[in-house]
Each structure stands twice: as structure tokens, then as C-alpha cells.
Scaffold this motif. Structure first.
Motif, PDB file in Angstrom:
ATOM      1  N   LEU A   8      34.251  55.880  81.486  1.00 56.70           N
ATOM      2  CA  LEU A   8      34.789  54.560  81.822  1.00 56.70           C
ATOM      3  C   LEU A   8      36.094  54.274  81.083  1.00 56.70           C
ATOM      4  N   LEU A   9      36.202  54.739  79.835  1.00 56.88           N
ATOM      5  CA  LEU A   9      37.460  54.559  79.093  1.00 56.88           C
ATOM      6  C   LEU A   9      38.595  55.279  79.827  1.00 56.88           C
ATOM      7  N   LYS A  10      38.309  56.486  80.283  1.00 58.95           N
ATOM      8  CA  LYS A  10      39.331  57.241  81.019  1.00 58.95           C
ATOM      9  C   LYS A  10      39.695  56.518  82.306  1.00 58.95           C
ATOM     10  N   GLU A  11      38.688  55.947  82.950  1.00 59.88           N
ATOM     11  CA  GLU A  11      38.957  55.246  84.215  1.00 59.88           C
ATOM     12  C   GLU A  11      39.769  53.974  83.969  1.00 59.88           C
ATOM     13  N   LEU A  12      39.482  53.269  82.878  1.00 60.20           N
ATOM     14  CA  LEU A  12      40.287  52.087  82.524  1.00 60.20           C
ATOM     15  C   LEU A  12      41.743  52.488  82.291  1.00 60.20           C
ATOM     16  N   SER A  13      41.919  53.569  81.540  1.00 64.16           N
ATOM     17  CA  SER A  13      43.258  54.079  81.262  1.00 64.16           C
ATOM     18  C   SER A  13      43.963  54.471  82.562  1.00 64.16           C
ATOM     19  N   ASP A  14      43.232  55.182  83.429  1.00 62.48           N
ATOM     20  CA  ASP A  14      43.809  55.637  84.704  1.00 62.48           C
ATOM     21  C   ASP A  14      44.176  54.455  85.606  1.00 62.48           C
ATOM     22  N   CYS A  15      43.327  53.418  85.602  1.00 63.65           N
ATOM     23  CA  CYS A  15      43.610  52.240  86.438  1.00 63.65           C
ATOM     24  C   CYS A  15      44.955  51.617  86.064  1.00 63.65           C
ATOM     25  N   VAL A  16      45.196  51.511  84.765  1.00 63.50           N
ATOM     26  CA  VAL A  16      46.463  50.940  84.303  1.00 63.50           C
ATOM     27  C   VAL A  16      47.605  51.897  84.663  1.00 63.50           C
ATOM     28  N   PHE A  17      47.406  53.160  84.322  1.00 61.53           N
ATOM     29  CA  PHE A  17      48.442  54.179  84.526  1.00 61.53           C
ATOM     30  C   PHE A  17      48.797  54.328  86.013  1.00 61.53           C
ATOM     31  N   GLU A  18      47.778  54.218  86.857  1.00 64.61           N
ATOM     32  CA  GLU A  18      47.981  54.428  88.300  1.00 64.61           C
ATOM     33  C   GLU A  18      48.172  53.127  89.073  1.00 64.61           C
ATOM     34  N   MET A  19      48.363  52.027  88.318  1.00 63.03           N
ATOM     35  CA  MET A  19      48.693  50.708  88.915  1.00 63.03           C
ATOM     36  C   MET A  19      47.583  50.163  89.801  1.00 63.03           C
ATOM     37  N   GLU A  20      46.337  50.433  89.437  1.00 64.36           N
ATOM     38  CA  GLU A  20      45.189  49.937  90.214  1.00 64.36           C
ATOM     39  C   GLU A  20      44.802  48.558  89.666  1.00 64.36           C
ATOM     40  N   ASP A  21      45.616  47.536  90.014  1.00 61.04           N
ATOM     41  CA  ASP A  21      45.412  46.232  89.376  1.00 61.04           C
ATOM     42  C   ASP A  21      44.182  45.481  89.900  1.00 61.04           C
ATOM     43  N   GLU A  22      43.627  45.914  91.028  1.00 63.44           N
ATOM     44  CA  GLU A  22      42.386  45.302  91.529  1.00 63.44           C
ATOM     45  C   GLU A  22      41.165  46.066  91.006  1.00 63.44           C
TER      46      GLU A  22
END
Length: 223
Positions: A8-22
Motif C-alpha cells: 500500500l505504501l508503494k501504491e500511495l507513492s505511485d498514485c502521487v507519482f503517476e498523478m492518480e489524484d482520484e
């Protein structure tokens, strides 16, 4: 079955990095619902993603518009995680005050905003002067609020002398030492910090918080 914290930490990081704001909202909610540490979610998830985005920007792979969407994603995640941080201020415990801003002549404030969020999360009271800040304003604001720390940021070599000037102004006002000065930004280094006699330099937002706490003595029991 609950997902692993690391996943989940990686996914949180990826969401920010990949601009997944939703998407970041549901990931942050899942992280909290399982009961994982909100501070780790911020530092090792959201801020990690923002740091990665910052590197891409410096390498000219990302544009400023990309960074703005990354920061939207980070803020969306923060809105979920931050209310779950422990409120562990003790009665009578000192509030440490920090004046932060980007020095005059520079408008790059992504790094400054990251440090601001991290310091707020760590319990500092933040006075954000924004970007392109006239140098005198740092001194005046520090006086007004009785600040413990001034944080100066720049991404341009041409505006670095402003940091030296702020240190000199503090000395002229007999505030140097009582108010600590921490500097950071792309071209800034420990060597430059030593040269201008600032109290500390940090290469990134996570390290900045650790250093800020040391500089002001936060968490050290009073003798």
C-alpha cells in the motif's frame, strides 16, 4: 485478506507519482482502515511519490503542470491520512514556530511546500511567506511570531546570496542563534551552509524534519 503495508505504501507513492489524484483517496482509505501508521503513509507513501516526481522534474521529464497534479494527489491523500495522526502534544508543551519561504527572485515552491507539509505533520506551527519573498520579511515575521526557525529555499544559484543576507540580518538584529536558519534546494549544499553560517542544510523533506527537530530541541526533555 488485508494487503501488506509495503504494497500500500508503494501504491500511495505511485498514485502521487503517476498523478492518480482520484485513486489515491481510496488507497489512503484502505491503508487507514487496515490500521497502518498514518505518519508512515505520509512520509514513505505520499511524500516519497512527490520526491520521485521532483526528480523527474529536475531531469525535465515532468513539466510544472505535471507536478501540480502530483501535488493534488498528495493533498488528497493527506486529507485522508492527516486526521489520524496522534495528537500527542502534552499540556504546557512548547509550540515550535517556523517561518518558511522561497527567497526573493525565485518562484519554485514545490520543495518548500513539501517541507512545510512535513513540518506541520511533525507539530511545528508554520508561517508560510510563499515564494519570491523579500528578505526583510523573513526577519520581520520571525520577530512578530517569536519564531524558533527560519527555513529558506531556492532552486536557483542566482538567488542563493539571499540566504547569506538573511543570516547576516539576523546577526545585526541579535537574533542569530535564538532563531535557527535551515536552508535547502537544488543548488544548495552543506558546504554553502557552512560558508554562510546557516545552522543546517537538508537535501530533502524527510531529512529536513529530522534536522529541524534537532535544531530547535523538539522532543528533548527540558533539563
Amino acid at each position: 485478506m488485508a494487503r501488506l503495508k509495503e504494497e500500500l505504501l508503494k501504491e500511495l507513492s505511485d498514485c502521487v507519482f503517476e498523478m492518480e489524484d482520484e485513486k489515491v483517496i481510496s488507497v489512503a482509505q484502505e491503508y487507514i482502515d487496515i490500521g497502518y501508521d498514518p505518519l508512515e503513509g505520509i512520509t514513505e507513501g505520499l511524500v516519497d511519490g512527490m520526491n520521485r516526481a521532483g526528480v523527474m522534474y529536475e531531469e525535465e521529464e515532468y513539466f510544472i503542470t505535471d507536478l501540480l497534479i502530483c501535488s493534488d494527489a498528495m493533498y488528497n491523500g493527506l486529507n485522508i491520512l492527516r486526521p489520524h495522526l496522534p495528537q500527542n502534544k502534552l499540556e504546557g508543551e512548547k509550540t515550535y514556530k517556523c517561518v518558511i519561504g522561497v527567497v526573493e527572485g525565485d518562484t519554485h515552491d514545490i520543495g518548500k511546500n513539501l517541507v512545510k507539509i512535513m513540518l506541520e505533520t511533525a507539530g511545528f506551527e508554520i508561517y508560510d511567506l510563499g515564494r519570491d519573498v523579500p528578505l526583510r520579511n523573513f526577519i520581520d515575521k520571525a520577530k512578530e511570531v517569536d519564531a524558533d526557525l527560519i527555513c529558506l529555499s531556492t532552486l536557483m544559484t542566482t538567488t542563493m546570496p539571499g540566504m547569506k543576507k538573511v543570516v547576516e540580518m539576523l546577526k545585526e538584529e541579535n537574533m542569530y542563534g535564538k532563531v535557527k536558519v535551515m536552508i535547502g534546494g537544488g543548488p544548495v549544499s552543506q558546504a554553502y551552509c557552512d560558508k554562510i553560517e546557516a545552522h543546517g542544510y537538508s537535501p530533502n523533506a524527510v531529512e529536513a524534519v529530522k534536522l529541524a527537530k534537532v535544531l530547535v530541541g523538539m522532543g528533548i526533555p527540558a533539563k
